[in-house]
Scaffold this active site. Structure first.
Site, PDB file in Angstrom:
ATOM      1  N   ASP A 168     101.930  94.129  59.270  1.00  0.00           N
ATOM      2  CA  ASP A 168     103.011  95.118  59.226  1.00  0.00           C
ATOM      3  C   ASP A 168     104.289  94.560  59.834  1.00  0.00           C
ATOM      4  OD1 ASP A 168     104.223  97.559  58.785  1.00  0.00           O
ATOM      5  OD2 ASP A 168     102.640  98.718  59.766  1.00  0.00           O
ATOM      6  N   ASP A 210     104.744 104.424  52.807  1.00  0.00           N
ATOM      7  CA  ASP A 210     104.039 105.326  53.723  1.00  0.00           C
ATOM      8  C   ASP A 210     103.900 106.714  53.119  1.00  0.00           C
ATOM      9  OD1 ASP A 210     103.468 103.543  55.685  1.00  0.00           O
ATOM     10  OD2 ASP A 210     105.187 104.020  56.954  1.00  0.00           O
TER      11      ASP A 210
HETATM   12  C1  GLA Z   1     103.743 101.464  59.406  1.00  0.00           C
HETATM   13  C2  GLA Z   1     102.795 101.337  58.231  1.00  0.00           C
HETATM   14  C3  GLA Z   1     101.738 102.405  58.307  1.00  0.00           C
HETATM   15  C4  GLA Z   1     100.986 102.280  59.603  1.00  0.00           C
HETATM   16  C5  GLA Z   1     101.957 102.348  60.782  1.00  0.00           C
HETATM   17  C6  GLA Z   1     101.277 102.039  62.086  1.00  0.00           C
HETATM   18  O1  GLA Z   1     104.520 102.605  59.317  1.00  0.00           O
HETATM   19  O2  GLA Z   1     103.483 101.407  57.025  1.00  0.00           O
HETATM   20  O3  GLA Z   1     100.862 102.312  57.220  1.00  0.00           O
HETATM   21  O4  GLA Z   1     100.284 101.078  59.623  1.00  0.00           O
HETATM   22  O5  GLA Z   1     103.025 101.423  60.623  1.00  0.00           O
HETATM   23  O6  GLA Z   1     102.134 102.050  63.148  1.00  0.00           O
END
Ligand code: GLA
Length: 739
Positions: A477, A547
Site C-alpha cells: 500500500d 477503496d
Molecule cells: C488503504 C487501502 C485499504 C486498506 C487501508 C489500510 O486505504 O486502500 O484497502 O488497506 O489503506 O490502512
C-alpha cells in the site's frame, strides 16, 4: 510485424499486425513524423513529410529557419530553436543556455527488445518483437538522444522510450524529457482522459480538443487518483466500434504529464512523459538518463479495439508474475471486516468460516505491527504486535494453512509515522526540507527512498516478516502523496532528481522482493487505486482498483479501468452493506456479479453477515471458478455504460475462439413501464450459432433463455432481448455457447 528502413527515401516503417507507423529523415537531417494509422500497402510515403510547407520561406538555414521549425512535424521536438509548440526535451547548460537541436546520426534495427535499466517495461523475445533505435545528436552540446521503438508480432501497439547521454565535457541539466511525442493534422479530435478522486478513480471524460493546451498530469509523486497517465485522441464522434483512436499510456508510477497541443496550423501534438515540474537531472560527462516507456496504440475501429490491444499487450508482454496465467486465489481481506480491531482469535474465526465457504486465502490488512492500533502511528515498525497476534505470526499462518487456506499480509513499506520507534531513531529518514516542518497526511511522512540504507532497512524488515511464516501474498500500500521535497542525500544540484529517484527505488524494492520470493503474489494498492498504472503491473499482476467497494460506484471505476487494463488485473471484492463508503444497499448477488469483473474476493466479516448472504458465498465461489478462464483471457466488449446512460451497464467477455461468451448486465435504475431492453451483442462469430443461457446463482446452473440457438449475426445485428428485472441494482449473468 516488422521494421524496415527505405535507404533511398530515408523513411522508417514500423508495422504491427494492423497498423503502420512512418517517420522520415528530412534533407536537413531532422527526424519527422509522417503517418500512424491503418496498415498501408505503400512503403514509400515520404511525399507526406511536410518539408516544403513552412508558412513563409521554407529554408532551414536561410532566412526563415524559425518558421520551418515551428511547423515541421518533428518526431522529438527540442526546446529553444524555433519550435514554439510544446517541446519534448529541454536542457540547461553550465553556462545557463537552453537551446537544443537534434539531427539524425544513425539507426539500428534489432531483434527482440532491450529492457530499460531499472524501469518496468513491456518485454518480448527475438521471435515476437523487433526494435528500432534512432540516434539523434546535438553537435554543439555533444548530447546524444536515442529514440527506441518496439513492435510486437501479436499486439497492435508500439512501445517507445528515450535515452539521453551527455558526451560533452561539461555537465548538463536535463530539465524535461518526455518519452513520446506525435504530430498529426487535427481530425476534429476529442480528448479522452481518466480522472477521479479517492473512491472515485478512473472515470472516463471526453472533450473536444480546442486550440492550446489540454491534458492530465500528476505532481503527487505517484500516478494518482486524480488523473491517469493516459491520453487518447478520438476522431469526432468515435464510438466503441467505429472511428479512429490514438492513445498513449505511460509505463510509470510517478509524476507525469500527458498533453495535447493544438496549434496555429490546426495540427495536434500529443505527448507523454515525466512531469517537468520539479524535475531536473544532472548529467555529468558520459552519464545517461533513461526515460520510462510509453505504449502507443492506433485503432481504426473505435475504442473497443484500442481496449483489446491494451489488454492483449499487457497480458502477454507486461505482466510477468508466475500468477500471470494462473487462477488467483479467492481472498478475504479483513480491512472492512475489522479495521484495526482484530487479534489472532478473530482472524482465525473469520478464516474458519471463510474456508468452509470455499474462500482460499486470508489477507491480514493494516494493524498487525508495532503499536498500530489506529492510523496515527507505527508505520515503519515492521515487527509483529504479539499482543494482538497472540502466538506470533507463524502460529496464525499455520492455523490458517491448516484450514487449507493461503495467507497474505499488508505492508505500507514507503512510510514512516512520526509516532514510531523508527522515526524516534531516525527523524532524518523522512522526506522533508531542512528548517521547514513537513506536512502530514494520514498522520504519516514518506521515507526518503533515495537513500540506499533506508531501502535496505525496509527490504530487510519485509524479508524478516515474510520469512518468519508461510506468507504467500503481499498487499503493498501507499497512502499519501509526496510534498516538502527534500533529501539529506542529494546535493542542491541534484534535488530535482528526488521524485524520479523515489520511483526508481520503489521499483528496485519490489524487484528485490520478487527476486527473493519468486512465488509471491503481489497486489499493489495506493489509498485504493492511486497507483493503478502499467509500471506497477509489471511487478504485481493485480492492483487494488479502489477503496470504494460499492457495486454501483464500481461500475464506473471498473469501466474506466477496463478501458485499458485486463480484467485479470483489477482487484474487486464483495463487501458488506450498507456500503462503508457510500451507504448504499445492493443485493449480495449483484455485488458478486460486479466483482467477477476482476480478481474476485471478499472484504467483510463472514462471521457477521446475514445468513442469506453467507449462504450465497459458496455459490459465488463456484461461479468464479466456472467463468474464470473466460474472464481472465477473453476479449472485452462494452455494450452499455452506466456512466453514459444513467440506467444500466453491460459488458461481454468473448473467448478468443469465439466459442463462448459471458454477458454481465446490471440494471442500476428500474425504469417504470419499460419491460425489456434489446442489447446488440458484440464480438461473436457471425457464422456460429449460439445457445443463450441465464446463470442461476441459486442452483449454479445455466438455464436456457430461449429454446432455439441463434446465429452470432442475429445476436449482433438484431440483438438479444433482456427482460428488465424488477427493482434497482439488479444484475444478471448471461452465458453464450456455440452449438
Ligand atoms: C488503504 C487501502 C485499504 C486498506 C487501508 C489500510 O486505504 O486502500 O484497502 O488497506 O489503506 O490502512
Amino acid at each position: 510485424m516488422g521494421i524496415t528502413f527505405l535507404e533511398k527515401e530515408k523513411v522508417f516503417r514500423l508495422d504491427t499486425p494492423n497498423t503502420s507507423y512512418y517517420m522520415g529523415i528530412s534533407d536537413d537531417k531532422y527526424l519527422g513524423h509522417i503517418y500512424y494509422g491503418k496498415k498501408l500497402k505503400e512503403t514509400n510515403i515520404r511525399y507526406l513529410l511536410r518539408e516544403q510547407e513552412a508558412p513563409f520561406v521554407p529554408s532551414v538555414n536561410g532566412r526563415d529557419k524559425l518558421s520551418y521549425m515551428d511547423c515541421f512535424p518533428m518526431e522529438y521536438p527540442t526546446h529553444g530553436v524555433g519550435d514554439f509548440r510544446e517541446d519534448a526535451i529541454a536542457v540547461r547548460t553550465k553556462g545557463g543556455h537552453t537551446a537544443l537541436e537534434l539531427h539524425y546520426k544513425g539507426h539500428e534495427i534489432i531483434k527482440g527488445k532491450p529492457m530499460p535499466e531499472g524501469l518496468p517495461a513491456t518485454f518480448g523475445g527475438e521471435d515476437d518483437c523487433e526494435t528500432l533505435k534512432v540516434y539523434l545528436q546535438d553537435e554543439v552540446l555533444s548530447l546524444e538522444v536515442v529514440l527506441s521503438y518496439s513492435v510486437f508480432k501479436d499486439a497492435d501497439a508500439i512501445a517507445r522510450d528515450v535515452k539521453v547521454i551527455n558526451h560533452g565535457e561539461e555537465e548538463i541539466f536535463l530539465t524535461k524529457v518526455y518519452s513520446a511525442c506525435m504530430d498529426m493534422d487535427n481530425k476534429d479530435f476529442e480528448l479522452l482522459t481518466l480522472h477521479g478522486s479517492w473512491a472515485r478513480e478512473r472515470h472516463i471524460q471526453r472533450n473536444p480538443v480546442g486550440c492550446g493546451f489540454q491534458g492530465v498530469s500528476s505532481v503527487r509523486g505517484e500516478s494518482s487518483h486524480q488523473h491517469h497517465p493516459f491520453v487518447a485522441l478520438l476522431s469526432k464522434g468515435a464510438t466503441d466500434d467505429c472511428g479512429e483512436v490514438y492513445s498513449m499510456h505511460f509505463v510509470y508510477s510517478g509524476n507525469f504529464s500527458g498533453l495535447v497541443y493544438r496549434g496555429q496550423f490546426d495540427n495536434v501534438r500529443m505527448m507523454m512523459g515525466i512531469n517537468p515540474e520539479d524535475f531536473c537531472w544532472k548529467l555529468e560527462k558520459e552519464e545517461a538518463f533513461q526515460a520510462p516507456e510509453v505504449v502507443m496504440t492506433y485503432s481504426g475501429e473505435g475504442l473497443g479495439a484500442m481496449t483489446r490491444a491494451h489488454h492483449d499487450l499487457y497480458r502477454k508482454h507486461l505482466i510477468r508474475s508466475p500468477y500471470k496465467d494462473c487462477k488467483r486465489p479467492i481472498l478475504i481481506n479483513n480491512w472492512e471486516a475489522t479495521y484495526f480491531d482484530f487479534n489472532t482469535e478473530k482472524l482465525i474465526a473469520i478464516a474458519k468460516e471463510a474456508s468452509r465457504l470455499g474462500i482460499e486465502m486470508l489477507v491480514m490488512d493494516d494493524g498487525w505491527f508495532g503499536n498500530r492500533f489506529d492510523d496515527n502511528r507505527a508505520l515503519g515498525d515492521w515487527f509483529v504486535n504479539e499482543e494482538k497476534i497472540k502466538g506470533g505470526l507463524k502460529y496464525l499462518v499455520d492455523e490458517v494453512n491448516k484450514l487449507g487456506m493461503k495467507f497474505g499480509i499488508w505492508f505500507e513499506p514507503e512510510m514512516i509515522s512520526p509516532d514510531s520507534d523508527l522515526y524516534r531513531a531516525h527523524p532524518d529518514w523522512a522526506i522533508a526540507v531542512p528548517g521547514r516542518e513537513a506536512g502530514l497526511c494520514r498522520c504519516q511522512y514518506v521515507l526518503d527512498l533515495t537513500r540506499k540504507e533506508i531501502v535496505d532497512y525496509v527490504f530487510d524488515r519485509m524479508c524478516a516478516v515474510l520469512e518468519s511464516a508461510n506468507v504467500e501474498y503481499v498487499k503493498w500500500d501507499m497512502n499519501r502523496q509526496l510534498a516538502d521535497l527534500g533529501s539529506m542525500n542529494l546535493p542542491a544540484d541534484r534535488m530535482g532528481e528526488l521524485s524520479h529517484r523515489y520511483v526508481l527505488a520503489v521499483y528496485d524494492l519490489q524487484e528485490r522482493l520478487l527476486q527473493r520470493f519468486p512465488n509471491l503474489l503481489l497486489e499493489n494498492c495506493s489509498g485504493g487505486g492511486a497507483r493503478f498504472d502499467p509500471g506497477m503491473l509489471y511487478y504485481s499482476p493485480q492492483i487494488w482498483c479502489s477503496d470504494d467497494t460499492d457495486a454501483i460506484e464500481r461500475l464506473k471505476i471498473q469501466e474506466g479501468t477496463a478501458l485499458i487494463y485486463p480484467l485479470s488485473s483489477m482487484g474487486a471484492h464483495v463487501s458488506d452493506c450498507p456500503n462503508h463508503t457510500v451507504g448504499r444497499v445492493t443485493p449480495f448477488e449483484t455485488r458478486g456479479y460486479v466483482a467477477l469483473a476482476g480478481t474476485f474476493g471478499y472484504e467483510l466479516d463472514v462471521t457477521k453477515i446475514p445468513e442469506k448472504d453467507r449462504n450465497m458465498i459458496p455459490k459465488q465461489v463456484a461461479m468464479y471458478h466456472k467463468y474464470y478462464p473466460l474472464v481472465n483471457a477473453g476479449d472485452y466488449y462494452r455494450l452499455a455504460s452506466y456512466q453514459e446512460n444513467g440506467l444500466r451497464d453491460a459488458y461481454m467477455v468473448v473467448s478468443k475462439d469465439k466459442k463462448e461468451a459471458l454477458l454481465t448486465y446490471v440494471q442500476v435504475m428500474m425504469r417504470p413501464n419499460c419491460h425489456s431492453v434489446i442489447m446488440r451483442l458484440k464480438g461473436l462469430d457471425a457464422e456460429k450459432k449460439y445457445k443463450v443461457y441465464r446463470f442461476n446463482i441459486e442452483s449454479g446452473e445455466e438455464e436456457e433463455m430461449m429454446p432455439e440457438a441463434l446465429y452470432g449475426d442475429t445476436l449482433m445485428q438484431a440483438g438479444l432481448r433482456i427482460e428488465n428485472p424488477w427493482g434497482d441494482f439488479r444484475a444478471m449473468l448471461i452465458s453464450l455457447r456455440e452449438v
